[in-house]
Design an enzyme around this catalytic site. Sequence first.
Site, PDB file in Angstrom:
ATOM      1  N   LEU A 192      33.428  33.042  62.503  1.00  0.00           N
ATOM      2  CA  LEU A 192      33.336  32.380  61.207  1.00  0.00           C
ATOM      3  C   LEU A 192      32.000  31.648  61.127  1.00  0.00           C
ATOM      4  O   LEU A 192      31.809  30.586  61.718  1.00  0.00           O
ATOM      5  CB  LEU A 192      34.509  31.419  61.019  1.00  0.00           C
ATOM      6  CG  LEU A 192      35.902  32.062  61.039  1.00  0.00           C
ATOM      7  CD1 LEU A 192      36.980  31.016  60.785  1.00  0.00           C
ATOM      8  CD2 LEU A 192      36.006  33.202  60.027  1.00  0.00           C
ATOM      9  N   ASP A 193      31.087  32.239  60.394  1.00  0.00           N
ATOM     10  CA  ASP A 193      29.716  31.740  60.314  1.00  0.00           C
ATOM     11  C   ASP A 193      29.637  30.485  59.447  1.00  0.00           C
ATOM     12  O   ASP A 193      30.228  30.431  58.359  1.00  0.00           O
ATOM     13  CB  ASP A 193      28.823  32.841  59.721  1.00  0.00           C
ATOM     14  CG  ASP A 193      27.396  32.391  59.528  1.00  0.00           C
ATOM     15  OD1 ASP A 193      26.715  32.177  60.540  1.00  0.00           O
ATOM     16  OD2 ASP A 193      26.976  32.245  58.364  1.00  0.00           O
ATOM     17  N   ALA A 194      28.914  29.476  59.937  1.00  0.00           N
ATOM     18  CA  ALA A 194      28.631  28.255  59.165  1.00  0.00           C
ATOM     19  C   ALA A 194      29.888  27.659  58.540  1.00  0.00           C
ATOM     20  O   ALA A 194      29.860  27.103  57.443  1.00  0.00           O
ATOM     21  CB  ALA A 194      27.595  28.555  58.078  1.00  0.00           C
ATOM     22  N   ILE A 195      30.980  27.757  59.252  1.00  0.00           N
ATOM     23  CA  ILE A 195      32.285  27.425  58.679  1.00  0.00           C
ATOM     24  C   ILE A 195      32.448  25.933  58.390  1.00  0.00           C
ATOM     25  O   ILE A 195      33.262  25.540  57.550  1.00  0.00           O
ATOM     26  CB  ILE A 195      33.407  27.929  59.621  1.00  0.00           C
ATOM     27  CG1 ILE A 195      34.750  28.011  58.887  1.00  0.00           C
ATOM     28  CG2 ILE A 195      33.500  27.089  60.876  1.00  0.00           C
ATOM     29  CD1 ILE A 195      34.809  29.077  57.838  1.00  0.00           C
TER      30      ILE A 195
END
Length: 582
Positions: A233-236
């Site tokens: 989960l990128d830059a979550i």
Amino acid sequence: MKHISDPEHTINKRLYKLYPPEIAERAVSSIIDLIFKYKSRIVPNEYHLSQKDIILITYGDQVNKDHEASLHTLNEFMNNHLKGVINSIHILPFYPSSSDGGFSVVNYNAVDPHMGSWREIEHISADYRLMVDGVINHVSQFSDWFKAYLSGDKYFQDYFIEMDPSTDLSKVVRPRATPLLSEFTDDEGKIRHIWTTFSKDQVDLNYQSHRVLRNVLDSMFYYIEKGATLIRLDAIAFIWKELGTECVHLPQTHELIQLMREVLHEVAPEVIIITETNVPHHENVSYFGSGADEAQMVYNFALPPLLVHSILTKNTETLTSWAQTLTLPSDKVCFFNFTASHDGIGLRPIKGILSDDEVNHIVEKVQEHGGLVSFRAEEDGTKTPYELNCSYIDALTNPNEDDKIRFKRMLLAQATVLVMPGVPGIYFHSLVGSQNYHDGVKHSGINRTINREKYNIDWLEKELSTQGSLAKTMFDSYKRLISIRINEEAFNPFGKFKFLDLDKRLFVVDQKCCKNIDRIIAIHNFSDEVVSCVLPDDILLPLCDILMSNCTINPSNVYKDSRKIILEPYQIMWLKGKVTEL
């Protein structure tokens, strides 16, 4: 078992926490339909992480061959060189994208045709465990969703966050020095000011719309159907926005991650969620949740800069004292350990661990070695360095230094990742000791390109077959370390561990797993000096250095009577013995 429609079901409860009742009711219905849709298409496949799990981090077009899909070329390279050594692969965003190395996604459900198709992705996932990116905080300004928004399509009007530019947004944490609101002109000529956390080409999604949540989950299920078993989960941390707050690490963000995990597990309980939150360490580890409800793996972001600091200063005191604070909320979660990635070396994670002077020393050394620095905006309007852009080997050593020293320091750092409790992630460029790619920065104007060079497969094969080349030396030595690690159960990511303080120049990890009676004491010399130490009395002898010999077949290098250990400069020693108690 309660049905999701039951108000007591946790998915139902989470949706009602996030949304007003009338919206939550519709969200529950759409989530039920989504789960039903994929239960007939995805077959659960039980899997448990072990010491055999090593994840290669790579771009889909990292290696290229004329007239061949780069994903196919990558799979061929893996099968020819890494089969049986590395069992998992994180392919960085392979979707159509307009910028940021793939992280400005135009279409979540497509493969960039320059790399190949879903067929190549499925072939790779048949051979390796596949980790994919959920770049779900934002989409490209050129995505169909945002185009529809600007065209006035009513369905998409709540997909994005429009703000009056006079709104007080001073509390919002800024990871970049770019404007938070970006101007766009809609199809009627009206200026819209839209929330863009990272860049104008990365338009934030509005998760207060349940339709955004539903469609993002649809894409994540689609990745699982195509073979993904790990989702990053990128830059979550920035995903939920609430005016009057910092808009980072909000309770709704954690609730949303927990909801996503639970929904995905309704269909595929083996899927592992990995959160990417490049923030101070204490904030980062909050994404483990209770140890049973949020991320199963969290990036150990403090490790890369601390390793650089320790090698540059030839002193492990801070590294050891920090490591001794590492705790996990359960035996169902672990750290994702790494040194380098497609991004730079983050400095925010060591806030409060290293002093400003120590951070500045790293910055100065990296710049001396040809590296670059990226900045972020602070609340008072000043800019501070948040990321070092540099190949990892060049962060550790000056490119003009002897290759033997460069190799030893680099292998030392990589070996430390392999013995840290958790799962190792290995960036492709670390495998081959890549150096700073200055031409790429000149061409792109983007600092991060310095560590993103792509290779012609024929050139790379030649480098890896040239005796004495830095690439071959690094590649072969790294593979050997991995081959030893994956056969030692003491390195299981859910085992017990402790860090020993034996000398300020040494980093020492003591590990065992489960009911296995074997333990491994990894001792790494971070200095250019010969260092001796004495092992504690509670460590049973004999001990055998598994990096020097097969302890079963040829038990040389065995410490039978003496507890005194002598290490050469930058030496790595993995001592195997029996457990008393850890």
